[in-house]
Design a protein around this motif. Structure first.
Motif, PDB file in Angstrom:
ATOM      1  N   LYS A   7       0.845  -1.186   0.000  1.00 48.57           N
ATOM      2  CA  LYS A   7       0.000   0.000   0.000  1.00 48.57           C
ATOM      3  C   LYS A   7       0.880   1.235   0.000  1.00 48.57           C
ATOM      4  N   ILE A   8       1.985   1.154   0.752  1.00 48.37           N
ATOM      5  CA  ILE A   8       2.989   2.207   0.759  1.00 48.37           C
ATOM      6  C   ILE A   8       4.345   1.538   0.902  1.00 48.37           C
ATOM      7  N   CYS A   9       5.330   2.040   0.180  1.00 50.05           N
ATOM      8  CA  CYS A   9       6.695   1.533   0.250  1.00 50.05           C
ATOM      9  C   CYS A   9       7.605   2.748   0.264  1.00 50.05           C
ATOM     10  N   ARG A  10       8.361   2.925   1.356  1.00 49.50           N
ATOM     11  CA  ARG A  10       9.149   4.154   1.492  1.00 49.50           C
ATOM     12  C   ARG A  10      10.542   3.832   2.007  1.00 49.50           C
ATOM     13  N   ARG A  11      11.532   4.528   1.465  1.00 43.63           N
ATOM     14  CA  ARG A  11      12.906   4.425   1.966  1.00 43.63           C
ATOM     15  C   ARG A  11      13.035   5.321   3.192  1.00 43.63           C
ATOM     16  N   MET A  12      13.492   4.736   4.297  1.00 45.92           N
ATOM     17  CA  MET A  12      13.596   5.463   5.558  1.00 45.92           C
ATOM     18  C   MET A  12      15.020   5.925   5.862  1.00 45.92           C
ATOM     19  N   GLY A  13      15.994   5.436   5.080  1.00 46.39           N
ATOM     20  CA  GLY A  13      17.383   5.794   5.327  1.00 46.39           C
ATOM     21  C   GLY A  13      18.294   4.666   4.890  1.00 46.39           C
ATOM     22  N   PRO A  14      19.524   4.621   5.400  1.00 47.91           N
ATOM     23  CA  PRO A  14      20.474   3.579   5.007  1.00 47.91           C
ATOM     24  C   PRO A  14      20.079   2.222   5.556  1.00 47.91           C
ATOM     25  N   VAL A  15      20.859   1.203   5.224  1.00 48.19           N
ATOM     26  CA  VAL A  15      20.592  -0.151   5.699  1.00 48.19           C
ATOM     27  C   VAL A  15      20.395  -0.133   7.220  1.00 48.19           C
ATOM     28  N   GLY A  16      19.347  -0.805   7.658  1.00 45.21           N
ATOM     29  CA  GLY A  16      18.987  -0.846   9.078  1.00 45.21           C
ATOM     30  C   GLY A  16      17.851   0.083   9.430  1.00 45.21           C
ATOM     31  N   ALA A  17      17.641   1.129   8.616  1.00 43.38           N
ATOM     32  CA  ALA A  17      16.591   2.099   8.927  1.00 43.38           C
ATOM     33  C   ALA A  17      15.199   1.487   8.808  1.00 43.38           C
ATOM     34  N   GLY A  18      15.044   0.514   7.917  1.00 44.80           N
ATOM     35  CA  GLY A  18      13.761  -0.161   7.806  1.00 44.80           C
ATOM     36  C   GLY A  18      13.429  -0.915   9.084  1.00 44.80           C
ATOM     37  N   GLN A  19      14.411  -1.634   9.608  1.00 45.86           N
ATOM     38  CA  GLN A  19      14.177  -2.381  10.849  1.00 45.86           C
ATOM     39  C   GLN A  19      13.913  -1.444  12.032  1.00 45.86           C
ATOM     40  N   MET A  20      14.613  -0.329  12.096  1.00 42.66           N
ATOM     41  CA  MET A  20      14.369   0.614  13.190  1.00 42.66           C
ATOM     42  C   MET A  20      12.963   1.201  13.096  1.00 42.66           C
ATOM     43  N   THR A  21      12.488   1.421  11.868  1.00 39.65           N
ATOM     44  CA  THR A  21      11.125   1.929  11.687  1.00 39.65           C
ATOM     45  C   THR A  21      10.104   0.877  12.096  1.00 39.65           C
ATOM     46  N   LYS A  22      10.383  -0.397  11.776  1.00 38.73           N
ATOM     47  CA  LYS A  22       9.467  -1.460  12.196  1.00 38.73           C
ATOM     48  C   LYS A  22       9.402  -1.536  13.718  1.00 38.73           C
ATOM     49  N   MET A  23      10.508  -1.265  14.398  1.00 41.56           N
ATOM     50  CA  MET A  23      10.471  -1.229  15.858  1.00 41.56           C
ATOM     51  C   MET A  23       9.522  -0.142  16.350  1.00 41.56           C
ATOM     52  N   CYS A  24       9.547   1.024  15.691  1.00 43.10           N
ATOM     53  CA  CYS A  24       8.603   2.088  16.046  1.00 43.10           C
ATOM     54  C   CYS A  24       7.167   1.587  15.898  1.00 43.10           C
ATOM     55  N   ASN A  25       6.927   0.840  14.843  1.00 43.22           N
ATOM     56  CA  ASN A  25       5.597   0.292  14.586  1.00 43.22           C
ATOM     57  C   ASN A  25       5.157  -0.647  15.704  1.00 43.22           C
ATOM     58  N   GLN A  26       6.045  -1.560  16.096  1.00 37.30           N
ATOM     59  CA  GLN A  26       5.682  -2.539  17.118  1.00 37.30           C
ATOM     60  C   GLN A  26       5.527  -1.888  18.489  1.00 37.30           C
ATOM     61  N   ILE A  27       6.348  -0.904  18.781  1.00 37.51           N
ATOM     62  CA  ILE A  27       6.211  -0.161  20.042  1.00 37.51           C
ATOM     63  C   ILE A  27       4.845   0.506  20.111  1.00 37.51           C
ATOM     64  N   ALA A  28       4.431   1.132  19.006  1.00 39.91           N
ATOM     65  CA  ALA A  28       3.142   1.814  18.969  1.00 39.91           C
ATOM     66  C   ALA A  28       1.988   0.826  19.111  1.00 39.91           C
ATOM     67  N   ILE A  29       2.076  -0.314  18.430  1.00 42.20           N
ATOM     68  CA  ILE A  29       0.999  -1.302  18.490  1.00 42.20           C
ATOM     69  C   ILE A  29       0.852  -1.877  19.891  1.00 42.20           C
ATOM     70  N   ALA A  30       1.975  -2.160  20.552  1.00 49.97           N
ATOM     71  CA  ALA A  30       1.917  -2.793  21.869  1.00 49.97           C
ATOM     72  C   ALA A  30       1.085  -1.961  22.844  1.00 49.97           C
ATOM     73  N   GLY A  31       1.391  -0.683  22.941  1.00 50.41           N
ATOM     74  CA  GLY A  31       0.647   0.173  23.858  1.00 50.41           C
ATOM     75  C   GLY A  31      -0.795   0.364  23.435  1.00 50.41           C
ATOM     76  N   LEU A  32      -1.006   0.450  22.116  1.00 54.08           N
ATOM     77  CA  LEU A  32      -2.353   0.683  21.607  1.00 54.08           C
ATOM     78  C   LEU A  32      -3.267  -0.503  21.901  1.00 54.08           C
TER      79      LEU A  32
END
Length: 288
Positions: free
Chosen positions: A157-182
Motif C-alpha cells: 500500500k505504501i513503500c518508502r525508503r527510511m534511510g540507510p541499511v537498518g533504517a527499515g528495521q528501526m522503523t518497524k520497531m517504532c511500529n511494534q512499540i506503537a501497536i503494543a501500547g495501543l
C-alpha cells in the motif's frame, strides 16, 4: 517484469509471492517445508527450488520473509544460501522483522559479493499480505531501493525508503512499540465497557469516530469482545519483535516503559496457552 525469488512461504510470504506472480514477475520459491513450496507452485505457477541458492540463481531480486535472525542467516549464508546463488548486481530484499544488527551484518557480507541489500520489514499482518496492502519500510542505498520498489509495489500500500541499511528495521520497531501500547489500551477500554454493561459495538461506533479511533479498534473490537484470536500475527512472534525493540532501546538510551510492561502481559498470554493467538488477545488477561 523482473526475475525474482521468494524465500519463506508462511502466512505472509505465501500471499506476497503470489502477488508477484499475479503482477507478471517470474517467480521461483523456496520454503523449508518443500510441500508448502509445491502447493504455492500448484496455485500460482512459477517454480520451486530445493535450496535458497537454487531459487536465487539468476534472479534480479531475491525476497525473504522468514522467522528470526537465525532463520535469515540460514537462508542467506553457506553453500546452499541465497548469497551463494546470486549474481553481482542483484538485490536482496529482506521482509523479515529482525534485529538491525543482523541486517547490517548480512548487508556487509552481501556488499563484499557485489550484492545490494535492502531491509524492508512489513506491517499489515496476514490480511494486508493477502490483500496486497502492506506498509513496507525500507533501508538501503537509494539506487537499490529504486530498483526494488516497483517490484515490492505488487503487495504494498505504501513503500518508502527510511534511510540507510537498518533504517527499515528501526522503523518497524517504532511500529511494534506503537501497536503494543495501543492494543493494551484498547483491551482495557473494551473490558471496561463489558464490565460496565455497555454494548461494545455501540461504544466502538461512537468512540472510533473521535480521537480514540484506530485501525485496531475498527478491525479487532468484535473478535476481541468475542474472545476469538485467530487473525494470524502470533503472540510468540510479537514477543520476539518486542525483545528486539527493548534491546535497541537499551542501546539507544530510549526509555520504553510501556513496551516493557506490555511484553510481560504477552508473557502472561503465553502462560495461558495463547502463544499462537494473535496480538489482540491481550484482552484475555482482563476478562478471564
Amino acid at each position: 517484469m523482473a526475475k525474482t525469488a521468494f524465500l519463506g512461504l508462511g502466512v505472509m510470504g505465501f500471499p506476497m509471492a503470489g502477488h508477484l506472480a499475479a503482477a507478471g514477475h517470474e517467480v521461483s520459491v523456496y520454503n523449508r517445508s518443500a510441500a508448502k513450496a509445491e502447493a504455492w507452485v500448484a496455485k500460482h505457477g512459477g517454480a520451486a527450488a530445493p535450496t535458497p541458492r537454487e531459487a536465487a540463481a539468476g534472479a534480479d531480486l531475491v525476497m525473504a520473509c522468514v522467522g528470526n535472525d537465525d532463520d535469515l542467516r540460514q537462508v542467506c549464508l553457506g553453500d546452499d544460501g541465497a548469497f551463494a546463488g546470486m549474481s553481482a548486481g542483484a538485490v536482496f530484499v529482506d521482509h523479515t522483522t529482525v534485529s538491525a544488527a543482523v541486517t547490517r551484518e548480512l548487508a556487509e557480507i552481501a556488499a563484499a559479493a557485489g550484492i545490494a541489500y535492502v531491509d524492508a520489514p512489513v506491517s499489515g499482518g496476514q490480511a494486508g499480505a493477502e490483500g496486497g496492502q502492506l506498509s513496507v519500510m525500507c533501508g538501503g542505498e537509494a539506487a537499490d531501493f529504486n530498483r526494488a520498489a516497483p517490484v515490492i509495489d505488487a503487495y504494498a500500500k505504501i513503500c518508502r525508503r527510511m534511510g540507510p541499511v537498518g533504517a527499515g528495521q528501526m522503523t518497524k520497531m517504532c511500529n511494534q512499540i506503537a501497536i503494543a501500547g495501543l492494543v493494551q489500551a484498547l483491551s482495557e477500554s473494551l473490558a471496561f465497557a463489558q464490565k460496565a454493561g455497555l454494548d461494545v459495538t455501540d461504544v466502538v461506533e461512537v468512540i472510533s469516530q473521535g480521537a480514540a479511533g484506530s485501525w485496531q479498534m475498527v478491525n479487532r473490537h468484535a473478535s476481541m469482545a468475542d474472545g476469538t484470536f485467530g487473525h494470524g500475527f502470533a503472540v510468540d512472534w510479537m514477543r520476539k519483535d518486542l525483545a528486539i525493540c527493548l534491546k535497541a532501546g537499551d542501546e539507544l538510551g530510549a526509555a520504553l516503559p510501556v513496551t516493557a510492561l506490555v511484553d510481560q502481559f504477552y508473557k502472561d498470554i503465553q502462560t495461558m496457552g495463547g502463544g499462537r493467538w494473535d496480538t489482540s488477545s491481550l484482552i484475555a488477561r482482563l476478562t478471564r
